[in-house]
Design a protein around this motif. Sequence first.
Motif, mmCIF file in Angstrom:
data_model
loop_
_atom_site.group_PDB
_atom_site.id
_atom_site.type_symbol
_atom_site.label_atom_id
_atom_site.label_comp_id
_atom_site.label_asym_id
_atom_site.label_seq_id
_atom_site.Cartn_x
_atom_site.Cartn_y
_atom_site.Cartn_z
ATOM 1 N N SER A 1 21.781 36.120 -13.810
ATOM 2 C CA SER A 1 21.438 34.805 -14.578
ATOM 3 C C SER A 1 22.224 35.320 -16.204
ATOM 4 N N THR A 2 23.124 34.126 -16.476
ATOM 5 C CA THR A 2 23.523 34.266 -17.983
ATOM 6 C C THR A 2 22.756 33.484 -18.910
ATOM 7 N N TYR B 1 16.254 33.174 -21.237
ATOM 8 C CA TYR B 1 15.551 32.909 -19.878
ATOM 9 C C TYR B 1 14.968 34.367 -19.355
ATOM 10 N N GLN B 2 13.856 34.645 -19.527
ATOM 11 C CA GLN B 2 13.362 36.032 -19.089
ATOM 12 C C GLN B 2 13.220 36.383 -17.536
ATOM 13 N N ILE B 3 13.614 37.574 -17.228
ATOM 14 C CA ILE B 3 13.756 37.904 -15.867
ATOM 15 C C ILE B 3 12.259 37.712 -15.318
ATOM 16 N N ARG C 1 20.139 40.122 -15.388
ATOM 17 C CA ARG C 1 20.622 39.162 -16.443
ATOM 18 C C ARG C 1 22.009 39.950 -16.971
ATOM 19 N N SER D 1 18.063 44.420 -15.721
ATOM 20 C CA SER D 1 17.752 43.997 -14.554
ATOM 21 C C SER D 1 16.096 44.224 -14.123
ATOM 22 N N GLU E 1 16.161 45.020 -21.106
ATOM 23 C CA GLU E 1 15.985 43.728 -21.392
ATOM 24 C C GLU E 1 15.423 43.039 -22.798
ATOM 25 N N MET F 1 18.081 42.171 -24.925
ATOM 26 C CA MET F 1 19.118 40.937 -24.447
ATOM 27 C C MET F 1 19.278 39.668 -25.589
#
Length: 266
Positions: A91-92, A96-98, A113, A131, A157, A160
């Motif tokens: 996901s780019t 938007y969180q994992i 991500r 990830s 994450e 990010m």
Amino acid sequence: MKIAIIGTGNLGLSIAKGLITNNAITTLYLTRRNPEGIESYAEYKNVFVTSDNVEAVKKSDIIIFAVQPAQLGNILHDIKEELTDKHVLISTITGYQISQIEDIVGTDQFIIRAMPNTAIAVGASMTCLASNEKGMKRIKIAEAIFNRLGNSLIIPEKQMQAATVVCASGIAFWMRLIRASTQAAIQLGFDAKEAQELAMHTCNGASKLLIDSGNHPEEEIDRVTTPRGCTIEGLNEMEHKGLSSSLIQGMVASFNKINVIKTDQK
Ligand SMILES: NC(=O)C1=CN([C@@H]2O[C@H](COP(=O)(O)OP(=O)(O)OC[C@H]3O[C@@H](n4cnc5c(N)ncnc54)[C@H](OP(=O)(O)O)[C@@H]3O)[C@@H](O)[C@H]2O)C=CC1
Ligand SMILES: O=C(O)[C@@H]1CCC=N1
């Protein structure tokens, strides 16, 4: 590699261009609801254009999501029954969180991500990767893809949001500086085309010098600033007017905005 890009707008198309130019695909499915604008891509060998996300997921192993944040949830619901152990979800999507992806497709999926920038179209994106626990087993695949299209860095994450500002938005910040430099060059007597060429290649040279030497920018600046010379005169005037400060404040504002994007799309 059998890759699908779900959402082929500004970023998705940039990724597609990079993958095609760098010969990094076995097959490539490109999807959007209105695929008319990208139909010419179907002329490339092994590239398929469709509005059917489920078909693209079934026919691919690596699924790259590049839709707007508010669009991802419905798409994940639509495709989740098709997911098998061959699939790696990348996901780019900004903010938007994992864990939000896992809430829909489950934790037993390879989820990564990626935060690239549009220079991925010319194989020069700085891309950050993170990830979920299961995704760690496939992160090397994501690294291999994004290293072919520039450079990559694996991060936790929680970084990010910052990576989005520094790298993904960052390319726009650098381009604005190139434009300002171009405007100055025009005022100083160059025609517009020459001015942009001077600005772009000087920017490229500064970047390459730091990358190749590993030096701190200030060490290289010291080599340019002749005492009482024109460079320090210009630099100090820029700092009096807030150059570094405005760049930092702009990036912090950009960072804070990502919290709002997250809230908006719920
Ligand atoms: N632009 C950038 O530089 C970067 C963007 N990002 C993130 O990437 C994502 C995409 O950004 P960007 O490319 O700028 O956005 P765009 O709006 O340009 O692209 C989104 C694409 O998704 C398509 N789309 C919408 N709904 C669906 C659907 N149900 N199925 C398939 N495709 C769909 C849209 O086409 P259609 O309407 O025809 O369906 C559109 O082409 C965002 O989440 C953004 O935060 C991250 C890093 C950099
Ligand atoms: O401006 C945005 O929100 C997106 C995310 C980073 C680049 N473009």
